[in-house]
Design an enzyme around this catalytic site. Structure first.
Site, PDB file in Angstrom:
ATOM      1  N   HIS A  98       0.847  -1.199   0.000  1.00  0.00           N
ATOM      2  CA  HIS A  98       0.000   0.000   0.000  1.00  0.00           C
ATOM      3  C   HIS A  98       0.887   1.256   0.000  1.00  0.00           C
ATOM      4  CE1 HIS A  98      -2.780   3.011   1.709  1.00  0.00           C
ATOM      5  NE2 HIS A  98      -3.750   2.243   1.258  1.00  0.00           N
TER       6      HIS A  98
ATOM      7  N   TYR B 264     -14.995   4.075   7.484  1.00  0.00           N
ATOM      8  CA  TYR B 264     -15.404   2.691   7.223  1.00  0.00           C
ATOM      9  C   TYR B 264     -16.846   2.384   7.612  1.00  0.00           C
ATOM     10  CZ  TYR B 264     -10.689   1.737   5.778  1.00  0.00           C
ATOM     11  OH  TYR B 264      -9.505   1.738   5.073  1.00  0.00           O
TER      12      TYR B 264
ATOM     13  N   HIS C 268      -7.427  -0.117  -4.063  1.00  0.00           N
ATOM     14  CA  HIS C 268      -8.387   0.638  -3.251  1.00  0.00           C
ATOM     15  C   HIS C 268      -8.856   1.782  -4.140  1.00  0.00           C
ATOM     16  CE1 HIS C 268      -6.244  -0.448   0.800  1.00  0.00           C
ATOM     17  NE2 HIS C 268      -6.813  -1.485   0.225  1.00  0.00           N
TER      18      HIS C 268
ATOM     19  N   ASP D 251     -12.959   2.375  -1.247  1.00  0.00           N
ATOM     20  CA  ASP D 251     -12.169   2.727  -0.065  1.00  0.00           C
ATOM     21  C   ASP D 251     -13.005   3.615   0.829  1.00  0.00           C
ATOM     22  OD1 ASP D 251     -10.022   2.670   1.580  1.00  0.00           O
ATOM     23  OD2 ASP D 251      -8.674   3.758   0.275  1.00  0.00           O
ATOM     24  N   HIS D 252     -12.365   4.344   1.698  1.00  0.00           N
ATOM     25  CA  HIS D 252     -13.076   5.153   2.694  1.00  0.00           C
ATOM     26  C   HIS D 252     -14.358   5.759   2.127  1.00  0.00           C
ATOM     27  CE1 HIS D 252      -8.798   6.149   4.234  1.00  0.00           C
ATOM     28  NE2 HIS D 252      -9.078   4.864   4.305  1.00  0.00           N
TER      29      HIS D 252
ATOM     30  N   CYS E 268      -3.612   2.349  -4.219  1.00  0.00           N
ATOM     31  CA  CYS E 268      -4.713   3.079  -3.578  1.00  0.00           C
ATOM     32  C   CYS E 268      -4.835   4.441  -4.242  1.00  0.00           C
ATOM     33  CB  CYS E 268      -4.444   3.214  -2.084  1.00  0.00           C
ATOM     34  SG  CYS E 268      -5.644   4.249  -1.254  1.00  0.00           S
TER      35      CYS E 268
END
Ligand code: DNO
Length: 359
Positions: A207, A333, A274, A319-320, A245
C-alpha cells in the site's frame, strides 16, 4: 475484477456480514485478524475467521493487513524472528485460500489525517480531511492523541494502541534512517518473504504512503511511480505486487493515477486496488469525497478503464466512505457510503464490459 469490502471482524466491526452480502456484486472481503505486528497468526483463528466468512456467503481471498514490525523496517537484529513469523503467517493464510496480502512499509504511521470528521458544507455529511498547516502546529504526539480521541472508540487500522505506545522511542530510533536505508531493509524483508509467497501462491501487495509525501521527517519510500518502480525491482517477482490506492497516491495531484495503474497493471504488478476519490483544497490540503467523479478531483471512469485494460482480474474495494445518513461508525469505514461507492464502481464496470466486451 472482484469487488470486495474491508471488514474488521465480528468483535470489532459493527457492520454484520449479512449487510455486506446484501451489497449487489460483493464477492468477498479484505479482512483481517486483529493481531499486533510481528505475531505468527494462529491457524485455529485463521480457520475460524475463514469459515465464518464463507458461512455468510462471502470469500476471503485478500487479507488487509498483515502489519510489518518496526524492527524489520529499522533493520534491527530482532527482525529475523519477526520475518520468520511473517513467513509462517503467509503459509497459514495460503492454506485457507488467501491469495493476496495487503501491507505497507511506512515507518511508525500508516495513513494520517488532521480531522476524521470534517463536515462537507454542501450536504452536511463528513469525511476524513488533511491540512499540512494544522499538522505543523500539532506534532506527532498531539496528532496521535487527537486521532485516538476522534475515533469514536474504534481501533483505527494503522493506529493500533500497541503500535503507538512506544511512539516517542520509535520516532527517535528512526532519526538517521534515510530512504535508501529503509529500502535496504525492505529488500531484506522481501528477499525472505517473496520466495515463500511464490511457493504457496500468494501475492504481497504494498500500500502507498498516505498522504503521498514524507511526514514528521520520517523516511517514506512509496508515494510515486518512481518509488514503486524501485519497489518492484527490489525483489523481481510476480508475487511482489502493489495495492494501488487511488486516494492515497491521489493526495498528490502530481500523481497521474490512471497512468500509474496502466504502468504497473501492464507489468502484472497490481495485486489489489483501493478505489476512492479526493477533493483538493490547496497545497497538501485535501478532503475525501464521495466516489462519484464529479464530487472530487479524480476521474473514476479513467481509473476503472485503466484497471479494465491492464489488470481486469484484480481485487478492488471501495475505499473510505463519508459518513452519511447519520451513520455512527469507524471513521472512513461506515456501511452506507462504501456501499454506494461499490455500486457506482460496479456500474462503471458494467458499462466498460458492454462497450469493450465482457471480462
Ligand atoms: C487506510 C488503509 C491503510 C491500509 C494499510 C495497508 O484506511 O487503506 O491502513 O490498510 O496501509 O497495510
Amino acid at each position: 475484477m472482484k469487488m470486495t469490502f474491508r471488514w474488521y471482524g465480528k468483535e470489532s466491526d459493527p457492520i454484520p456480514l449479512k449487510y455486506v452480502k446484501q451489497i449487489p456484486g460483493m464477492s468477498g472481503l479484505m479482512g483481517l485478524l486483529d493481531k499486533p505486528a510481528g505475531v505468527d497468526w494462529p491457524e485455529e483463528e485463521v480457520k475460524e475467521l475463514v469459515d465464518y466468512v464463507h458461512s455468510c456467503g462471502l470469500e476471503l481471498e485478500v487479507i488487509e493487513s498483515v502489519n510489518v514490525h518496526e524492527d524489520i523496517k529499522m533493520g534491527l537484529p530482532t527482525r529475523d524472528e519477526y520475518i520468520k513469523n511473517y513467513c509462517s503467517t503467509i503459509r497459514t493464510l495460503a492454506k485457507y485460500g488467501v491469495k493476496v496480502i495487503v501491507y505497507n512499509f511506512m515507518p511508525v504511521f500508516d495513513w494520517l489525517r488532521t480531522d476524521l470528521a470534517r463536515v462537507i458544507d454542501e450536504d452536511g455529511s463528513n469525511s476524513l480531511y488533511f491540512n499540512e498547516e494544522d499538522l505543523g502546529e500539532m506534532g506527532p504526539m498531539e496528532i496521535v492523541r487527537r486521532t485516538a480521541e476522534d475515533s469514536k472508540g474504534f481501533t483505527l487500522p494503522g493506529w493500533e494502541p500497541e503500535r503507538l505506545a512506544l511512539l516517542e522511542t520509535t520516532l527517535k530510533q528512526y532519526e538517521g534512517i534515510t530512504p535508501d536505508m529503509l529500502r535496504e531493509n525492505y529488500k531484506y524483508f522481501l528477499d525472505r518473504v517473496i520466495p515463500v509467497c511464490e511457493e504457496v501462491g500468494v501475492k504481497m501487495a504494498c500500500h502507498p504512503d498516505d498522504p503521498a509525501w514524507p511526514i514528521f521527517g520520517l523516511p517514506r519510500i512509496a508515494h510515486s511511480q518512481e518509488d514503486y518502480d524501485k519497489i518492484v525491482k527490489l525483489h523481481d517477482s510476480p508475487a511482489n505486487t502493489l495495492c494501488l490506492c487511488t486516494g492515497s497516491l491521489g493526495s498528490n495531484p502530481a500523481n497521474d493515477i490512471p497512468a500509474i495503474i496502466r504502468h504497473f497493471g501492464g507489468m502484472n504488478r497490481i495485486g489489489a486496488m483501493h478505489v476512492r476519490n479526493v477533493k483538493y483544497l490547496g497545497h497538501r490540503h485535501f478532503r475525501e469525497a464521495a466516489h462519484l467523479s464529479s464530487t472530487g478531483d479524480l476521474d473514476m471512469f479513467a481509473i476503472m478503464e485503466a484497471i479494465y485494460d491492464t489488470c481486469p482480474d484484480t481485487y478492488i474495494r471501495p475505499d473510505h466512505g463519508r459518513m452519511i445518513w447519520d451513520e455512527e461508525g469507524r471513521p472512513g469505514y461506515g456501511l452506507f457510503d462504501r456501499a454506494l461507492g461499490a455500486t457506482y464502481l460496479n456500474g462503471i464496470w458494467e458499462a466498460l464490459c458492454k462497450i469493450k466486451g465482457d471480462k
